[in-house]
Design a protein around this motif. Structure first.
Motif, PDB file in Angstrom:
ATOM      1  N   VAL A 274       0.865  -1.189   0.000  1.00 17.18           N
ATOM      2  CA  VAL A 274       0.000   0.000   0.000  1.00 17.18           C
ATOM      3  C   VAL A 274       0.897   1.233   0.000  1.00 17.18           C
ATOM      4  O   VAL A 274       1.585   1.491   0.994  1.00 17.18           O
ATOM      5  CB  VAL A 274      -0.922   0.025   1.229  1.00 17.18           C
ATOM      6  N   SER A 332      -2.541   5.289  -6.975  1.00 15.38           N
ATOM      7  CA  SER A 332      -2.428   4.024  -6.246  1.00 15.38           C
ATOM      8  C   SER A 332      -3.473   3.927  -5.147  1.00 15.38           C
ATOM      9  O   SER A 332      -4.135   2.889  -4.983  1.00 15.38           O
ATOM     10  CB  SER A 332      -1.033   3.890  -5.645  1.00 15.38           C
ATOM     11  N   ILE A 336      -6.449   1.260  -4.819  1.00 15.72           N
ATOM     12  CA  ILE A 336      -6.523   0.364  -3.668  1.00 15.72           C
ATOM     13  C   ILE A 336      -7.901   0.420  -3.026  1.00 15.72           C
ATOM     14  O   ILE A 336      -8.464  -0.612  -2.632  1.00 15.72           O
ATOM     15  CB  ILE A 336      -5.421   0.724  -2.652  1.00 15.72           C
ATOM     16  N   MET A 348      -7.080  -5.396  -3.259  1.00 21.23           N
ATOM     17  CA  MET A 348      -6.137  -4.351  -2.860  1.00 21.23           C
ATOM     18  C   MET A 348      -4.730  -4.662  -3.349  1.00 21.23           C
ATOM     19  O   MET A 348      -3.995  -3.769  -3.776  1.00 21.23           O
ATOM     20  CB  MET A 348      -6.147  -4.196  -1.340  1.00 21.23           C
TER      21      MET A 348
END
Length: 451
Positions: A274, A332, A336, A348
């Motif tokens: 992440v 991003s 996600i 994710m």
């Protein structure tokens, strides 16, 4: 003059003008309504085909991750079927080795953490009460009451979640046996699909190009190239940097005496996928757990987390990510969030490379249709190398790939017509020469400065 006395032709002309004036507005309104209805239908359909979509995503991404190893083995005269099998076995063995190394300590530390959670909550409440006793009551009693209520609520939530999770871990093996079988089946079939993707994707690309016809074969091939570069390169590079970051954190915390070194190393590995907020969350949780041991361990934990992240992002990442598409953190995060809503944890993980692929698709079709270049070295969402022809026109296929040398060794070259292949490779060769010439003066200046 009454409406009855008006000229019918003038009345018809006014009505036509009014209709033309309102038509774009109504079209915009119905377009928005249509988008919402289509999105609702798509999300509803995904609920019915979620398992099949999950299988396709697992197989496709794993297949593209195996493709670089398959291609290199094929270059060394290994039959492509055998090469695809070897690359898939290596991928499975790597994941299995990682799980076997950290699986046992991870579960032990997780159970210890869950058992100690009520103690930690009690310590936090006592620390808050000691804080109020030491520094006096708040000037505004509402502030103190609010803080106490927040801490109490969080304590209750944490205790409840910890007890529920501990119960699920201890008794969920039998209760969730059906779910485990389903997940195992999905992963197994996904690996089978990954083998065929890694083995036959060059032939599949040629067949897709033949199906869409000469007029669109170039577009389809470029989309497959962008997808291959985004998923294969990005996932492989991110996997390496995430593993390195997690191992460095786990080893450093173990040496420092952190009681949850393996657990936090695994958390760092997962959260590294992440962008931006993931490493911050894992570092914060590591420091909070260290505070229950000692303030000195918390300081050491911060240092270890920062050093590990900087080594992974600034030393290792430029090496392993040099052949992958870069993507802005904002895109991003959006990907996600959407991926988590549609596909949970798996969504994710796959969201970032798929978002990078969608970005590449947009760059290619936008620049192809409009003739305007949106990629630039100083950009944000579309930052990258801006490739231009000799007459200054943008080169959409190279801007989308962000790599002038991609097709030199790619198996997707066979899906292009001879004319398209000659055009793309000719443009790529010119851009590659220009990049090398641009680097030579810099090297010369560096050498001259050294003298």
């Amino acid at each position: 003059m009454s409406a009855l006395d008006e000229d019918p032709q003038e009345l018809s002309e006014r009505r036509r003008e009014r209709t033309e004036r309102w038509r774009p507005r109504m079209l915009a309104v119905w377009t928005v309504v249509g988008v919402f209805v289509a999105s609702w239908l798509v999300i509803g359909a995904l609920g019915f085909v979620g398992q099949a979509l999950e299988l396709i995503l697992v197989g496709g991404v794993a297949g593209f991750m195996c493709s670089p190893i398959t291609n290199r083995l094929e270059d060394r005269k290994v039959p492509r079927g055998v090469a695809a099998l070897i690359s898939l076995v290596l991928l499975v063995l790597g994941v299995a080795l990682l799980l076997s190394v950290i699986g046992g300590p991870l579960m032990r530390e997780l159970l210890v953490l869950l058992r100690n959670t009520p103690t930690y909550i009690d310590q936090a409440q006592k620390a808050l009460a000691e804080f109020w006793n030491t520094y006096g009551e708040s000037a505004d009693p509402h502030v103190q009451n609010t803080v106490n209520q927040i801490v109490g609520t969080l304590s209750t939530m944490g205790s409840t979640m910890a007890s529920d999770l501990a119960r699920q871990i201890s008794s969920g093996l039998i209760e969730n046996i059906s779910s485990m079988v389903t997940d195992f089946t999905t992963v197994f079939l996904g690996l089978v699909l990954a083998y065929w993707v890694a083995k036959d994707y060059p032939l599949m690309a040629c067949e897709l190009a033949a199906i869409v016809g000469p007029g669109h074969s170039r577009d389809v091939t470029l989309m497959l190239a962008v997808l291959s570069r985004s998923t294969g390169g990005y996932m492989f590079g991110t996997l390496i940097t995430s593993v390195a970051n997690g191992l460095m954190v786990a080893a450093g915390l173990a040496v420092a005496g952190h009681p949850y070194a393996a657990l936090l190393g695994a958390l760092t590995f997962v959260m590294h996928f992440v962008p931006v907020i993931g490493p911050m969350i894992s570092c914060l949780l590591s420091v909070l757990l260290a505070l229950f041991v000692s303030p000195a361990l918390a300081v050491v934990t911060i240092v270890i987390a920062m050093v590990a992240q900087n080594v992974a992002d600034n030393v290792l990442s430029p090496i392993v990510m040099q052949h992958s598409v870069q993507i802005h953190p904002a895109l991003s995060l959006v990907g996600i969030i959407v991926g988590g809503c549609l596909g949970g944890a798996l969504g994710m993980v796959l969201a970032v490379p798929l978002t990078a692929a969608i970005r590449g698709f947009f760059v290619y079709f936008f620049e192809t249709r409009t003739g305007r270049q949106i990629v630039s070295e100083s950009g944000a969402l579309f930052r990258g190398t801006a490739y231009r022809s000799a007459d200054g026109k943008p080169l959409p296929e190279l801007d989308a790939l962000d790599d002038a040398t991609f097709f030199e060794g790619s198996r997707l070259r066979g899906a292009l017509s001879e004319e398209d292949r000659a055009i793309i490779e000719g443009r790529a060769a010119v851009c590659s020469r220009d990049e090398k010439r641009a680097k030579k003066p810099e090297d010369g200046e560096g050498a001259g400065g050294g003298e």
